[in-house]
Design a protein around this motif. Sequence first.
Motif: not given
Length: 486
Positions: A50, A97, A173, A175-176
């Motif tokens: 990340y 995050d 990550d 978010n993905g």
Amino acid sequence: MRKILSILIIAIAAISVSAQADFSHQNGGTNFQPGVRSTTNTINASDINYWVGEGSNQLIAAFYFCDDSAPVGFAYGYRWNGTKTVHDLLDDLAAADSRFSYTETSGFINFIWYIDDNYGFVNQNDGYVMYTIDGNYCSGLSDNLVNNGLFELQEWSYDCYDYSNAQMLFVDDPNGTPEPPVVVPDTTFCGIVGTEGCTAIHFDNPYILGWATGCTITRGYQDIANPTTLVTYGEESVGIGPSSESTLDAVSLGDGGIAVLTFGMPIQNGEGFDFAVFENALNDTFLELAFVEVSSDGIHFVRFPATSNTQDTLQINNGGSVDATQIDNLAGKYRVGWGTPFDLEQLADSANLDINNITHVKLIDVVGSIDPQFGTRDQYGQIINDPYPTDFYSSGFDLTGVAVLNGWTPGTGINDHVATQKLQAYPNPTTDNVRLNTANAEISVFDVYGKLLFTEMNSNTINLANYPAGVYILKVSQQQIKVVKQ
């Protein structure tokens, strides 16, 4: 994570807290015995799942907690431009995050949290953390980050007295899906002068149409790890005009030094290579390298994507050598008298760049140290290893000239741009005969290295049927043209 300490431990902790004010050089003071709580984990950029932020600078941020008497760490990657502090780093991580957060008082960290479905890390007590950048204690949150550096924060705990070899968790990550790891192509590039496929350009090659007309040097240090003395060898004027085979005819950049070359008429994107950079390497293996960037306005520069597949575990020193087949798009690949060529077509889709109007070429010395604190990286994030340190007054990349291969009309060179009666050849490419748009004349035919192959008298046609496929230079009087034989 929450532990009940004995009365003795609490007493010691209280004493430690009272001592913090006496040691402003770190958050927590010498009571944290940093020699014991250092870590031996090696974290590479390729390990990071990340990355937060964008920019040309990057740093790894590792956080260590004591989890049920077991030291555990997790790591982010952080990228930025300009100058950033520890405070900026923590704020950007927290903004990106939601699992990560922190509090502060008077410029120091109080609590650090990392909480998700699997982990609930919180540092033990108010103020009980210490943090370093590349092993140097931070004076608070205002310390500047270091490119290619390592930020480490450790929780104070008697249960985890030693953080050496702590288990590492690499943050994903939220978010993905994580970005796939960078895959470096297993490529072997062209080798030294004289080997098959070598693209080096000799300084007196008739293919050369002109040379740089201006040169500005920003000197670097003799040794960037000991930034006290700048290099002094050579004058800026050496970068102007033709190169030569003399190793003395050079101007040194030093570690991280910069040369900006300008041209009376712009370099243009044409067929094949468009310009070549010359260095004064004594032989085919002692190679001091430089990044190459170009600009069409003198403001926005675009870098050629450089590759260095040279190993980065053993430092190449003054007795070592660089294998030319392991490097690409780095100036300084060839020995003195031979230039490294560059093709502007590679940058055709770059923003703020007109590849048919290149007015500036910038050379940036590669600091060949494999120490991440000082070293430089290629397009894949690999450390570039070349001779280091070269701690003398002619340290670093040694420029001897920049030649133009496309853009200027031959003849007076720097005074002419496009002739009204431009020499033309057809068909081009060809498989055998080539006709020129001239009356009967003397036509000289050269290979790409500048070797004269033959001369055709009183003619406007040449025959290449008996020659191998490749690029040839046809010269008539003061004009010349490239012809491709298929």
